[in-house]
Design a protein around this motif. Structure first.
Motif, PDB file in Angstrom:
ATOM      1  N   LEU B  48      14.814 -30.910  40.260  1.00 47.15           N
ATOM      2  CA  LEU B  48      13.711 -31.464  41.236  1.00 47.15           C
ATOM      3  C   LEU B  48      13.208 -30.167  42.170  1.00 47.15           C
ATOM      4  O   LEU B  48      14.245 -29.556  42.625  1.00 47.15           O
ATOM      5  CB  LEU B  48      14.203 -32.508  41.961  1.00 47.15           C
ATOM      6  N   THR B  49      12.139 -30.203  42.360  1.00 45.30           N
ATOM      7  CA  THR B  49      11.699 -29.076  43.536  1.00 45.30           C
ATOM      8  C   THR B  49      11.050 -30.054  44.530  1.00 45.30           C
ATOM      9  O   THR B  49       9.720 -29.419  44.584  1.00 45.30           O
ATOM     10  CB  THR B  49      10.816 -28.033  42.700  1.00 45.30           C
ATOM     11  N   PRO B  50      11.485 -30.817  45.391  1.00 44.16           N
ATOM     12  CA  PRO B  50      10.980 -31.347  46.338  1.00 44.16           C
ATOM     13  C   PRO B  50      10.034 -30.377  47.393  1.00 44.16           C
ATOM     14  O   PRO B  50      10.428 -29.163  47.449  1.00 44.16           O
ATOM     15  CB  PRO B  50      11.908 -32.101  47.005  1.00 44.16           C
ATOM     16  N   GLU B  51       9.193 -30.829  48.116  1.00 47.50           N
ATOM     17  CA  GLU B  51       8.272 -29.994  48.915  1.00 47.50           C
ATOM     18  C   GLU B  51       8.465 -30.391  50.391  1.00 47.50           C
ATOM     19  O   GLU B  51       8.017 -29.619  51.302  1.00 47.50           O
ATOM     20  CB  GLU B  51       6.634 -30.470  48.404  1.00 47.50           C
ATOM     21  N   ASN B  52       9.208 -31.610  50.524  1.00 43.25           N
ATOM     22  CA  ASN B  52       9.376 -31.646  51.968  1.00 43.25           C
ATOM     23  C   ASN B  52      10.587 -32.736  52.249  1.00 43.25           C
ATOM     24  O   ASN B  52      11.251 -32.980  51.242  1.00 43.25           O
ATOM     25  CB  ASN B  52       8.058 -32.422  52.534  1.00 43.25           C
ATOM     26  N   HIS B  53      10.927 -32.852  53.543  1.00 46.40           N
ATOM     27  CA  HIS B  53      12.208 -33.639  53.826  1.00 46.40           C
ATOM     28  C   HIS B  53      12.010 -34.999  53.318  1.00 46.40           C
ATOM     29  O   HIS B  53      12.961 -35.541  52.761  1.00 46.40           O
ATOM     30  CB  HIS B  53      12.275 -33.712  55.691  1.00 46.40           C
ATOM     31  N   ARG B  54      10.838 -35.458  53.361  1.00 49.01           N
ATOM     32  CA  ARG B  54      10.541 -36.903  53.126  1.00 49.01           C
ATOM     33  C   ARG B  54      11.103 -37.157  51.747  1.00 49.01           C
ATOM     34  O   ARG B  54      11.698 -38.239  51.151  1.00 49.01           O
ATOM     35  CB  ARG B  54       9.054 -37.601  53.186  1.00 49.01           C
TER      36      ARG B  54
END
Lengths: 462, 462
Positions: B48-54
């Motif tokens: 996974l390459t999330p883009e933000n804290h949320r």
């Protein structure tokens, strides 16, 4: 909730530590009922003065089995009520565990018992050309065990960091009465550093230290203090910023405002030039083999920066006598304000360094709106400012309001309740209100693992 | 024990992060199955390459509810297998959370996402005359999130300390899928520093960082490297001790032994004078407003000390080009040994500084008794020594024996398993065997509070 220390239990404690290490007479134990925080007094049921690790461990075992509270105490110089036995039980004083066990010059490490006076370590280190740089103002009465328990700071932290950066090893007893250890005479440690760093600053709520290892560092060959008086307090942080922009790696960068100086002058009887002005106090240390003239150049550069920022004058103190006078004044501040102006309370909020000016403004605003004068001093170099509201007989409601105002001012600026004093008893309510609830929740859960029966310094932090 | 990432679950993950942040093709995820440790390979089910804290928070919530493992990953430069998904599940890569959000020059603080490359922070800081001094050898490929998770060190720690000393604030998500934060743009913090220091170095087992604050410091105006070749490796620590006795506050004090140099020469193609000797490498930084001649005096003093301790020669490198060449050699060591001599394993034991000579003797003894050559290099200044046994096709049993021998040698000298690499997977068995059982027990209990379902980087440390 906690069991009382009946005669039978006192007898059992005596069998652990010997009769002369169990104090029960009011005359003997009264001095353990207070610290340096104003207006707090909690009498212990007994004061224990164990002489070794084994005795501390056995005390903890007995306290767990009988369920009474244990409150470890260093020099009693806390400003937060942290060493006070709010749930009664036993205070454990480390006054008889005050030996430096080893100064390992080849590894530059000191192994010692928690009751060693902080200043004594540096005096011993100096004999070998080494340096223990962390210097709380209570240097000659606080202990290294207390320093570890509060991760204590002081004026030298700008260059040297806090106790946390020097604490390299511990031996401890937790609230399960299990002995454990971490670290050692090692500078770098990615093996068992985590819990060592967790219990540093835990104010005796997670474990009781019985042995500590501190890193020593190289002793500066030369040092000097620069004192610059400013008519306008607001210009002092501006001058400090200028000093930082010069990459001079200062040891201290301190503010003493007009009222602070005035209290010190009255209290110490020392003559202070420009005593109606706020002062910037800088200490510069130099390493080895820097020529006197090169060091003079650096001092001159720093002095010029102060003048450019609006200083009325610049005084450079290089002799031991001059420096002693300055440290005498600087380290007297707390007592000086208390005695001469009356201290309503002293807080040590911490804000981003760039927000110090704004914090000074906020403190002045609170002062003006409440009518109580502020004496502000502290560590400009790291944003940790001591705000004292002064006067006599301030009503409790007013005190509460003022405290709330200064905490909220610091928080609004991205700061925190405490930079070096810790939370203890006096900031406990604010901690629960202003610290991230998830953080508090995690800390509670951690506490439960280290101390399921809540016998270690109960009633502190949260 | 852990649930598999079925198509349905992958679809749910895509709904959290968007389709393009969920990698499942072997060709895409294979590179996340290894780090820099030899012979380890664990394929994630997804990356996974999330883009933000949320998004990180929602991933954690979903992982808790569905019970699959999450393994956070920085630059993948670990030498311990720490970022490898040994229980399958999802690797969380921070490659898209790689922004420096704020460089606050007045407070000397940087706020950033965990995927920022360490070297990039210093390059940004340099634009404002500031300095981020922590420099692991993998400076240009490791991330600050990874550095925080391992409390990473590097060659500059002698003067500047490790990542732990600069990490000032975190925002994180724990294994309860609770978001929490601590610290901020503040230098000194006795409010919520404890848990921040606890999770630093926890290798992703307690929380996943989503935002970090790092303290910056003043940028040295001048610096120089001193290189001194020694015929006898045993004399290098003696020279280092001499340097320390001069109070020169060195930035680096490094050893590169003969075999290490030889590997570097072959690997980088750089010409190295005295390449058949062991080298002492010292870096000295100077603060502001030190004249060139004063700095030269200091370099001369350090050089003389090396000669007195038996150096064959002393080379002083002041130009950027010379220094780049040295850093190129120094930072190539790991790859150089691996490629040219074959690395059986590299350990980073840490011992009291005064015991380094003894450790070198022990390493040589192990080498002689097993017939595998050692390439030894690392941080003389803080006792953290990298011991590489070299050769090809060493039998597994032999490797185990040699590892055990070098760990036991370090422990016998008062040292620890790891000074900066951490424990991860490769030292897990030794951690459980050689670290104080009470410490391990407490750490297990703490882990349980932060991560009751054991979804955060399971199978690491213990």
């Amino acid at each position: 909730m906690y069991r009382k220390l009946t005669e039978k239990r006192i007898k059992s404690l005596k069998s652990i530590t010997g009769d002369n290490n169990v104090l029960t007479e009011t005359a003997d134990i009264e001095k353990y009922s207070t610290d340096e925080s104003p207006d707090l007094k909690y009498m212990p049921e007994t004061v224990l003065t164990p002489e070794n690790h084994r005795q501390v461990l056995e005390i903890a075992r007995y306290a767990v089995s009988e369920k009474f509270a244990l409150t470890p105490r260093g020099g009693g110089t806390s400003l937060t009520g942290s060493p006070l036995p709010v749930s009664g039980g036993a205070v454990i004083s480390f006054e008889k565990m005050n030996n430096i066990l080893d100064i390992d010059t080849s590894s530059r490490m000191a192994v010692l018992q928690p009751g060693v006076i902080t200043g004594d370590l540096d005096r011993q280190a100096a004999k070998y050309g080494l340096f223990y740089p962390v210097n709380p103002a209570s240097l000659d009465s606080c202990t290294l065990g207390g320093n570890a328990a509060t991760a204590a700071g002081g004026a030298n932290t700008v260059r040297y960091g806090t106790t946390r950066n020097y604490l390299s090893g511990i031996k401890a007893v937790d609230g399960n009465a299990a002995e454990w250890q971490a670290g050692g005479k090692i500078v770098k440690n990615s093996t068992d550093q985590q819990l060592l760093q967790l219990v540093a600053g835990s104010e005796g709520t997670l474990s009781i230290f019985t042995s500590l290892v501190f890193r020593l560092t190289e002793r500066p060959e030369k040092n000097a203090w620069i004192i610059a008086p400013f008519r306008d307090t607001a210009k002092v942080p501006v001058a400090a910023a200028k000093i930082f922009s010069l990459s001079l790696n200062p040891t201290m960068v301190e503010l003493m405002d007009r009222l602070t100086l005035d209290c010190c002058r009255k209290y110490t009887g020392e003559k202070i030039e420009f005593d109606e002005y706020s002062h910037l106090l800088i200490r510069l240390d130099s390493g080895g083999h820097l020529s006197s003239s090169a060091f003079q150049d650096i001092l001159f550069t720093a002095g010029q920066a102060c003048l450019q920022a609006g200083a009325e004058d610049v005084l450079i103190a290089e002799s031991a006598a001059e420096q002693e006078k300055i440290w005498k004044i600087r380290s007297s501040i707390h007592d000086a304000i208390k005695e001469t102006c009356g201290s309503i309370f002293e807080e040590d909020v911490t804000v981003p360094v760039g927000q110090v000016s704004q914090l000074l403004t906020e403190a002045r605003n609170i002062s003006e709106s409440t009518g109580y004068e502020t004496a502000v001093y502290g560590h400009l170099g790291d944003g940790n400012i001591h705000v004292n509201f002064t006067g006599r007989n301030a009503p409790a409601k007013k005190i509460k309001e003022m405290k709330k105002s200064i905490f909220e001012a610091a928080l609004k600026l991205g700061g925190k309740l405490s930079g070096e004093h810790g939370i203890g008893l006096t900031k406990k309510d604010y901690f629960c209100r202003y610290v991230d609830p998830s953080y508090v929740n995690l800390l509670r859960k951690v506490k439960k693992q280290f101390d399921p029966e809540n016998i270690l310094n109960p009633g502190k932090i949260f």
